[in-house]
Design a protein around this motif. Structure first.
Motif, PDB file in Angstrom:
ATOM      1  N   SER A  49       0.830  -1.210   0.000  1.00  0.00           N
ATOM      2  CA  SER A  49       0.000   0.000   0.000  1.00  0.00           C
ATOM      3  C   SER A  49       0.863   1.258   0.000  1.00  0.00           C
ATOM      4  O   SER A  49       0.528   2.249  -0.653  1.00  0.00           O
ATOM      5  CB  SER A  49      -0.931  -0.005   1.215  1.00  0.00           C
ATOM      6  N   ASP A  50       2.002   1.234   0.709  1.00  0.00           N
ATOM      7  CA  ASP A  50       2.892   2.398   0.742  1.00  0.00           C
ATOM      8  C   ASP A  50       3.484   2.707  -0.628  1.00  0.00           C
ATOM      9  O   ASP A  50       3.604   3.875  -1.027  1.00  0.00           O
ATOM     10  CB  ASP A  50       4.039   2.172   1.735  1.00  0.00           C
ATOM     11  N   LEU A  51       3.890   1.657  -1.345  1.00  0.00           N
ATOM     12  CA  LEU A  51       4.598   1.838  -2.617  1.00  0.00           C
ATOM     13  C   LEU A  51       3.695   1.630  -3.832  1.00  0.00           C
ATOM     14  O   LEU A  51       4.168   1.740  -4.970  1.00  0.00           O
ATOM     15  CB  LEU A  51       5.791   0.879  -2.695  1.00  0.00           C
ATOM     16  N   LYS A  52       2.417   1.314  -3.590  1.00  0.00           N
ATOM     17  CA  LYS A  52       1.445   1.093  -4.668  1.00  0.00           C
ATOM     18  C   LYS A  52       1.857  -0.051  -5.585  1.00  0.00           C
ATOM     19  O   LYS A  52       1.742   0.018  -6.804  1.00  0.00           O
ATOM     20  CB  LYS A  52       1.267   2.388  -5.487  1.00  0.00           C
ATOM     21  N   PHE A  53       2.343  -1.159  -4.981  1.00  0.00           N
ATOM     22  CA  PHE A  53       2.703  -2.355  -5.735  1.00  0.00           C
ATOM     23  C   PHE A  53       1.490  -3.286  -5.811  1.00  0.00           C
ATOM     24  O   PHE A  53       0.707  -3.395  -4.868  1.00  0.00           O
ATOM     25  CB  PHE A  53       3.852  -3.118  -5.061  1.00  0.00           C
ATOM     26  N   SER A  54       1.343  -3.993  -6.917  1.00  0.00           N
ATOM     27  CA  SER A  54       0.297  -5.016  -7.041  1.00  0.00           C
ATOM     28  C   SER A  54       0.786  -6.332  -6.458  1.00  0.00           C
ATOM     29  O   SER A  54       1.982  -6.495  -6.164  1.00  0.00           O
ATOM     30  CB  SER A  54      -0.066  -5.221  -8.518  1.00  0.00           C
TER      31      SER A  54
END
Length: 435
Positions: free
Chosen positions: A55-60
């Protein structure tokens, strides 16, 4: 294993020999377990970091799965050369080198901001750690004959569930307690604080380990003679073909397929257990960490009991196949009851017992057949090829989760892999592996 007197031995001499091996075990195995605990924790703590990192780095989930698994591509590239180097230069220096470099790289994960950086550091971590596990498996063959090695290898590999038993609560506590301190997220503190012990223990390796029996100052000359005699007698009965020949033997590749199937299950659980527990409705990292300790606690007990049975009966194939099938059933249960925390934990406990049990017992197969440099190369080959499953498994689960919206389909695939491994293990000739 209960020992009986060999020709020329009296019951008293057997008892004395048991005491000697107990001394060697206490000197080497607890320290090697500690080394593997910090190694395995640095390998899979990304599963806990995922709870905040994505969620912090917007990774899937696909990005996470690829990053978690790409570790094993680096591992694959350097595995065989690393083990051959260890065999030639000695375990003390090479294992210290491995631990210090991977500790530094693991701590550097705090700087990840993009998928590219994530992939690069995970790949470099795999390069750094390559050779550690097969190197220890090889190192144990320098000290313990085959009849004693099943139990010893199991004690060493209790580090896998121990890393979860100890590391799960610690990882959850770090992320719960330090999140936001000095402007760093909990997942950054996790990588930093769990990387430092590897560097410290790597330095201690230089002071504690001895490369061979002849180098051990804590053994008397008569004790060295007994240990050396037992190892040399066993080595004379093994094949030591040229490296190329060993690496092209069909049986070596059959064993690689067995271990590949088991590793698919191992890292499916290892990288996704925190997420599977979170999916049941538990959200606090500390609570998730405490719950991951349950499957790992029972796995330690199961590993020890089943390995003792295998050594006592000198039977390997069924002691591999049955736990693998139990692990498969547990994985299926964790998917079926994914909405119920306690039923999911029970299922993950069964899965972890089965998966963790088969890993050390498997290594009694190739080390019963090969010796010398051929063993070093074959062990590394089996481990490196099989650990490609560590790349495929988390990536497959992540990709299927993004594609279907659920982890269940990926978990079913891992369960099927365990069944395949069980069947191939049963196909191995009993006369070669049941020693």
């Amino acid at each position: 294993m209960e020992n009986v007197a060999a020709p020329g031995q009296t019951p008293a001499s057997v008892s004395t020999e048991d005491q000697l091996y107990r001394k060697v075990t206490l000197r080497l195995v607890p320290f090697l377990v500690l080394c593997y605990v910090v190694a395995y924790l640095d390998r899979v703590n990304v599963g806990f970091a995922k709870l905040q990192m994505l969620s912090d780095l917007k990774f899937s989930d696909t990005v996470y799965g690829l990053g978690a698994g790409i570790f094993f591509l680096g591992y694959f590239v350097f595995e065989v050369p690393s083990n051959i180097i260890l065999h030639r230069v000695g375990a003390r220096i090479w294992i210290a080198r491995i631990m210090i470099t991977w500790g530094i790289i693991s701590s550097a994960m705090i700087f990840v901001t993009t998928p590219g950086m994530f992939y690069t550091l995970r790949f470099l971590l795999g390069l750094a750690e390559a050779g550690f596990f097969p190197g220890i498996i090889l190192y144990l063959t320098y000290w313990f004959p085959h009849a004693r090695r099943g139990r010893i290898t199991t004690f060493f590999m209790t580090a896998v569930p121990l890393s979860g038993l100890i590391g799960g609560p610690i990882s959850g506590w770090i992320m719960h307690t330090f999140h936001g301190d000095h402007g760093m997220a909990g997942w950054q503190w996790l990588f930093l604080l769990e990387g430092i012990p590897s560097v410290i223990i790597g330095v201690i390796v230089l002071l504690w380990l001895d490369d061979r029996i002849s180098h051990a100052k804590w053994l008397s000359d008569s004790e060295k003679a007994v240990l050396t005699r037992n190892i040399e007698a066993e080595e004379r009965a093994k094949e030591d073909p040229p490296i190329r020949a060993a690496m092209t033997k069909p049986r070596v590749w059959a064993m690689a397929s067995i271990y590949f199937s088991f590793v698919m299950g191992l890292y499916g659980v290892g990288f996704w257990m925190p997420t599977l527990i979170s999916n049941t409705g538990v959200k606090d990292p500390l609570a998730i960490g405490l719950l991951t300790a349950v499957p790992n606690l029972f796995a330690v007990v199961g590993m020890i009991l089943i390995s003792r049975s295998s050594d006592r009966k000198r039977e390997r194939r069924w002691h591999l196949a049955v736990p693998a099938l139990i692990g498969s059933i547990g994985l299926v249960g964790s998917a079926v009851w994914s909405g119920n925390t306690w039923l999911a934990i029970v299922s993950l406990t069964l899965a972890n017992i089965g998966i963790c049990t088969v890993l050390p017992l498997f290594w009694s197969l190739p080390t019963a057949v090969l010796g010398g440099t051929a063993a070093a190369a074959a062990i590394a080959l089996i481990n490196s090829v099989s650990n490609l499953a560590g790349f495929i498994s988390p990536y497959l689960v992540g990709w299927l989760k993004d594609a279907t919206g659920s982890t269940s389909s990926g978990i079913y695939v891992l369960a099927a892999c365990l069944c395949v491994g069980a069947l191939v293990a049963l196909a191995q000739p009993a006369r070669l592996v049941n020693r």
